[in-house]
Design a protein around this motif. Structure first.
Motif, mmCIF file in Angstrom:
data_model
loop_
_atom_site.group_PDB
_atom_site.id
_atom_site.type_symbol
_atom_site.label_atom_id
_atom_site.label_comp_id
_atom_site.label_asym_id
_atom_site.label_seq_id
_atom_site.Cartn_x
_atom_site.Cartn_y
_atom_site.Cartn_z
ATOM 1 N N ALA A 138 4.303 6.752 -4.983
ATOM 2 C CA ALA A 138 4.062 7.238 -6.338
ATOM 3 C C ALA A 138 3.556 8.679 -6.317
ATOM 4 C CB ALA A 138 3.060 6.336 -7.050
ATOM 5 N N TYR A 139 2.697 8.992 -5.354
ATOM 6 C CA TYR A 139 2.148 10.343 -5.256
ATOM 7 C C TYR A 139 3.259 11.371 -5.030
ATOM 8 C CZ TYR A 139 -0.175 14.423 -3.254
ATOM 9 O OH TYR A 139 -0.580 15.702 -2.980
ATOM 10 N N ASP A 142 3.222 1.910 -1.810
ATOM 11 C CA ASP A 142 3.576 2.296 -3.172
ATOM 12 C C ASP A 142 2.696 3.433 -3.677
ATOM 13 O OD1 ASP A 142 5.570 0.456 -3.292
ATOM 14 O OD2 ASP A 142 4.435 -1.040 -4.400
ATOM 15 N N LEU A 143 1.436 3.465 -3.242
ATOM 16 C CA LEU A 143 0.540 4.549 -3.659
ATOM 17 C C LEU A 143 1.048 5.887 -3.149
ATOM 18 C CD1 LEU A 143 -2.903 2.813 -2.947
ATOM 19 C CD2 LEU A 143 -1.717 3.034 -5.140
ATOM 20 N N VAL A 180 5.530 8.046 -11.787
ATOM 21 C CA VAL A 180 4.608 7.034 -11.262
ATOM 22 C C VAL A 180 4.976 5.651 -11.785
ATOM 23 C CG1 VAL A 180 2.213 6.215 -11.325
ATOM 24 C CG2 VAL A 180 2.700 8.637 -10.897
ATOM 25 N N GLY A 215 0.808 -1.215 0.000
ATOM 26 C CA GLY A 215 0.000 0.000 0.000
ATOM 27 C C GLY A 215 0.836 1.257 0.000
#
Length: 411
Positions: A170-171, A166-167, A184, A164
């Motif tokens: 990436a942001y 990773d979200l 991303v 989780g």
């Protein structure tokens, strides 16, 4: 409303996972009485029976142990056994430690060694991600990438699955970047490289242990999965296949400015960088090897008697399944897979009985999660400080999702 329902579903899955673990555990110390054991009333057992240990220390010479018989064998009755009969040959009484006894008897030197091994992960994961970023002309530097890697590790404990974070990663990688799609997709390919390497680790170790029937079956499945992933990747990056399945047609319909088109273009940028992707997979191998070794040390610390080879084949599969966003930290899911693959395997040391119990497996995976939490908590420091995005200097840049012609020519 939809978001609330999604959060409730995640909470329900997490609670279900915890309930499964709690139900699986043996909370109190137990003895397994073999067939033919004489009971206080003179009858003998026709089948093996688990009874609760209430007094005495199994295996101590000259001592006796007292057990509580279940209601069907005599409500409220106890019986005394020779302590030296416990834990001997397969026909003797077997001892199964409860949760407290399992943890209390742990060899904490092995646990500490596991913590130190896991300490190499953030550095190797940062090197892997930087390799992918730099292949696309993005170079935030080691310090910023390392900081955001720890932040992602911290958020892994705040979201379903073990990825989780990773979200969040990436942001903050995209925030302020002039090429958000590339930033991303670097995180996406970073995760893909990690998953490929963890399966590859199981497959490579399995090739060395093909004389073991269980390992041989798992190794075959692992390599079939690897083959399927390779075929999928070749198809996705093939221009002919993309035209055949209509991906290019869909892009034209969506338009150049659509989110899906920009993500696809960023992913295709790695088609010309196979060396970076392969390098990321190779860098991941020692990282996952360190993590699996640390988890194996946790298992041995709790008394698991299985060979390193078997654990290095099974644990990568367990962690791979745990990385799927099903339950929080893979609770219940990882344990279920580990039970299916490890319970019933004979002890590697040649001793009577199984090589691992439910309590030992649960404890091993719990310690494996705690290892990651130790370093994830370091990421919380950067969360509190703020300023986590990689490219604060580029906030005024236009959102150009694709490399310029000059950049491509330079490559």
């Amino acid at each position: 409303m939809q978001r609330q329902l999604s959060n409730l579903l995640r909470l329900a899955l997490a609670l279900a996972g915890l309930a499964f673990i709690a139900w699986s555990l043996t909370w109190s110390d137990q003895l397994v009485l073999p067939v033919g054991t004489t009971l206080p009333d003179g009858s003998t057992l026709a089948a093996a029976e688990r009874v609760r240990l209430i007094d005495g220390e199994p295996g101590r010479a000259g001592d006796r142990v007292v057990v509580q018989l279940p209601s069907e064998l005599g409500a409220g009755e106890t019986m005394s056994l020779d302590a030296e009969r416990v834990g001997g040959g397969p026909a003797d009484v077997q001892y199964e430690r409860g949760v407290v006894s399992t943890l209390a008897g742990a060899r904490w030197s092995l646990v500490v060694a596991g913590v130190l091994l896991v300490g190499t992960l953030p550095f190797l994961q940062t090197a892997r991600w930087l390799m992918l970023l730099r292949s696309q002309g993005l170079d935030p530097g080691m310090t910023k990438a390392f900081r955001l890697t720890l932040v992602g590790q911290f958020f892994n404990f705040c979201m379903p699955g073990m990825t989780g974070g990773d979200l969040v990663k990436a942001y903050y990688a995209a925030k302020g970047s002039g090429r958000r799609g590339a930033a991303v997709m670097s995180v996406v390919f970073d995760r893909v490289a990690g998953l490929l390497s963890i399966i590859l680790l199981a497959g490579l170790v399995g090739l060395l242990l093909l004389d073991d029937p269980m390992v041989r079956s798992l190794t075959l499945v692992v390599w079939l999965v690897m083959l399927a992933l390779v075929v999928f990747a070749m198809g996705y990056f093939s221009q002919r296949f993309r035209r055949w399945v209509g991906i290019d047609w869909l892009q034209r319909r969506l338009g150049e400015g659509s989110v899906l088109t920009r993500i696809d273009q960023a992913a295709l940028a790695y088609r010309s960088q196979p060396g970076a992707v392969l390098g990321a997979v190779m860098v991941s191998l020692p990282a996952h090897l360190a993590q699996m070794l640390a988890t194996a040390l946790a298992g041995w610390a709790l008394g698991i008697d299985l060979s390193l080879g078997v654990l290095l084949v099974v644990l990568p599969i367990v962690y791979f399944v745990g990385s799927l966003p099903i339950t929080y930290q893979g609770l219940g899911v990882m344990e279920g897979v580990a039970f299916a693959l490890l319970l019933g395997l004979p002890a590697a040391g040649g001793e009577a009985g199984a090589g691992a119990t439910v309590n030992q497996i649960v404890g091993m995976l719990l310690l494996g999660r705690l290892y990651l939490l130790v370093y994830g908590l370091l990421g919380s420091v950067y969360v509190l400080r703020g300023g986590m995005h990689l490219f604060p200097q580029d906030e005024a840049m236009a959102d150009d999702e694709t490399p310029s012609e000059q950049t491509l020519a330079a490559r």
